[in-house]
Design a protein around this motif. Structure first.
Motif, PDB file in Angstrom:
ATOM      1  N   VAL A   1       0.850  -1.205   0.000  1.00 46.73           N
ATOM      2  CA  VAL A   1       0.000   0.000   0.000  1.00 46.73           C
ATOM      3  C   VAL A   1       0.883   1.252   0.000  1.00 46.73           C
ATOM      4  O   VAL A   1       0.621   2.210  -0.748  1.00 46.73           O
TER       5      VAL A   1
ATOM      6  N   CYS B   1       1.940   2.188  -3.391  1.00 48.69           N
ATOM      7  CA  CYS B   1       0.907   2.131  -4.439  1.00 48.69           C
ATOM      8  C   CYS B   1       0.866   3.413  -5.277  1.00 48.69           C
ATOM      9  O   CYS B   1       0.876   4.524  -4.748  1.00 48.69           O
TER      10      CYS B   1
ATOM     11  N   SER C   1      -1.964   9.099  -5.435  1.00 54.50           N
ATOM     12  CA  SER C   1      -0.591   8.873  -4.957  1.00 54.50           C
ATOM     13  C   SER C   1       0.267  10.116  -5.172  1.00 54.50           C
ATOM     14  O   SER C   1       1.253  10.319  -4.472  1.00 54.50           O
TER      15      SER C   1
ATOM     16  N   ARG D   1      -0.868  12.738  -2.122  1.00 54.28           N
ATOM     17  CA  ARG D   1      -0.849  12.330  -0.709  1.00 54.28           C
ATOM     18  C   ARG D   1       0.494  12.694  -0.061  1.00 54.28           C
ATOM     19  O   ARG D   1       1.524  12.751  -0.753  1.00 54.28           O
TER      20      ARG D   1
ATOM     21  N   GLN E   1       1.261  10.751   2.667  1.00 54.54           N
ATOM     22  CA  GLN E   1       1.591   9.348   2.927  1.00 54.54           C
ATOM     23  C   GLN E   1       0.306   8.527   2.820  1.00 54.54           C
ATOM     24  O   GLN E   1      -0.796   9.088   2.839  1.00 54.54           O
ATOM     25  N   THR E   2       0.456   7.221   2.720  1.00 54.64           N
ATOM     26  CA  THR E   2      -0.718   6.355   2.723  1.00 54.64           C
ATOM     27  C   THR E   2      -1.194   6.172   4.167  1.00 54.64           C
ATOM     28  O   THR E   2      -0.421   6.331   5.106  1.00 54.64           O
TER      29      THR E   2
ATOM     30  N   ASP F   1      -3.789  12.219   6.724  1.00 56.39           N
ATOM     31  CA  ASP F   1      -2.739  12.288   5.704  1.00 56.39           C
ATOM     32  C   ASP F   1      -1.420  12.732   6.351  1.00 56.39           C
ATOM     33  O   ASP F   1      -0.341  12.253   6.006  1.00 56.39           O
TER      34      ASP F   1
ATOM     35  N   LYS G   1      -7.040   4.464   0.830  1.00 54.69           N
ATOM     36  CA  LYS G   1      -5.818   4.578   1.661  1.00 54.69           C
ATOM     37  C   LYS G   1      -5.121   5.922   1.470  1.00 54.69           C
ATOM     38  O   LYS G   1      -4.136   6.203   2.153  1.00 54.69           O
ATOM     39  N   CYS G   2      -5.591   6.718   0.521  1.00 54.93           N
ATOM     40  CA  CYS G   2      -4.980   8.030   0.273  1.00 54.93           C
ATOM     41  C   CYS G   2      -6.034   9.118   0.349  1.00 54.93           C
ATOM     42  O   CYS G   2      -7.203   8.885   0.026  1.00 54.93           O
TER      43      CYS G   2
ATOM     44  N   CYS H   1      -8.388   0.644  -5.070  1.00 53.78           N
ATOM     45  CA  CYS H   1      -8.015   0.479  -3.662  1.00 53.78           C
ATOM     46  C   CYS H   1      -8.672  -0.744  -3.015  1.00 53.78           C
ATOM     47  O   CYS H   1      -8.218  -1.207  -1.964  1.00 53.78           O
TER      48      CYS H   1
END
Ligand code: URA
Length: 232
Positions: free
Chosen positions: A58, A61, A67, A70, A72-73, A96, A131-132, A148
């Motif tokens: 992840v 990703c 991506s 962001r 970070q994830t 985030d 996740k983002c 995702c």
């Protein structure tokens, strides 16, 4: 009013004089439904991955454009042996920045909601549909959800939760593959397709911060989740 209820209501900041049948717009009327319907040819990169390998996958990703924006994830957090899986929508600015789901104001209210049914945050597992962080906290786009999905699916396979609490319209509609309004999805137990795990939908804590009169319904939903789990 019993002690359990008192504890929940005060943790949730519910004043006892609040009218219960006050006409309030439902959460569904505050945002346009955007069920995940797009078919995206997303390769599944997750079969066989354990928790650390999945988290690493992840973190690296780049399947969608989130991506690029962001910090970070935000993988998920909690007990890998938890009975409860809490699923929200997507990271916001705080998440985030910190790399952990539900750490902002909504997260504090989520913690209080869990405490209301006797659960500490550390006893559950918390994750999101995405996740983002979507820029400017916009709704997740169908193709982002689709890309995702494999990560959340693998998290569910690894965790094997006994109950899933879907918080908010986006989580509930995507998990249950429906466009039904959250106000109609809450209050009953659904099943997660392919897993046969009970799913209880409830209002998002961010919505409850705007509409505190709905906190009592959220408490009913958490109690339903607890009863459903105890019956399994
Ligand atoms: N809202 C969500 O749905 N998830 C988070 O992690 C934070 C806010």
């Amino acid at each position: 009013m019993n002690a359990d209820r008192n504890q929940y209501l005060s943790a949730m900041g519910v004043e006892q004089w609040v009218l219960r049948r006050q006409a309030e717009p439902s959460e569904a009327t505050l945002a346009t439904p955007s069920p995940e319907t797009a078919e995206v040819n997303a390769p599944d990169n997750t079969p066989g991955l354990d928790w650390p390998a999945l988290q690493q996958r992840v973190a690296g990703c780049t399947l969608c454009q989130l991506s690029a924006s962001r910090k970070q994830t935000v993988f998920g957090v909690g007990d890998h042996n938890a009975d409860w899986l809490i699923i929200g929508e997507a990271p916001g600015a705080d998440e985030d920045a910190q790399g952990e789901p539900f750490v902002g104001r909504a997260g504090k209210l989520l913690n209080a909601m869990l405490e209301g049914v006797g659960l500490k945050r550390e006893q559950v597992y918390i994750a999101n549909i995405l996740k983002c962080r979507p820029p400017n906290n916009r709704d997740p786009r169908p193709e982002e959800v689709q890309h995702c999905k494999q990560y959340l699916t693998r998290q569910i396979e690894l965790l094997k939760p006994k109950v899933i609490l879907a918080v908010g319209r986006i989580a509930a509609q995507n998990l249950l593959q429906t466009e039904e309004a959250i106000g109609r999805l809450r209050g009953k137990a659904h099943r997660l397709q392919h897993f046969d795990i009970p799913v209880i939908a409830t209002y998002h804590p961010a919505y409850l911060l705007r509409k505190p009169t709905e906190k009592r319904k959220a408490w009913e939903d958490l109690k339903l989740a607890r009863t459903t789990l105890n019956r399994s």
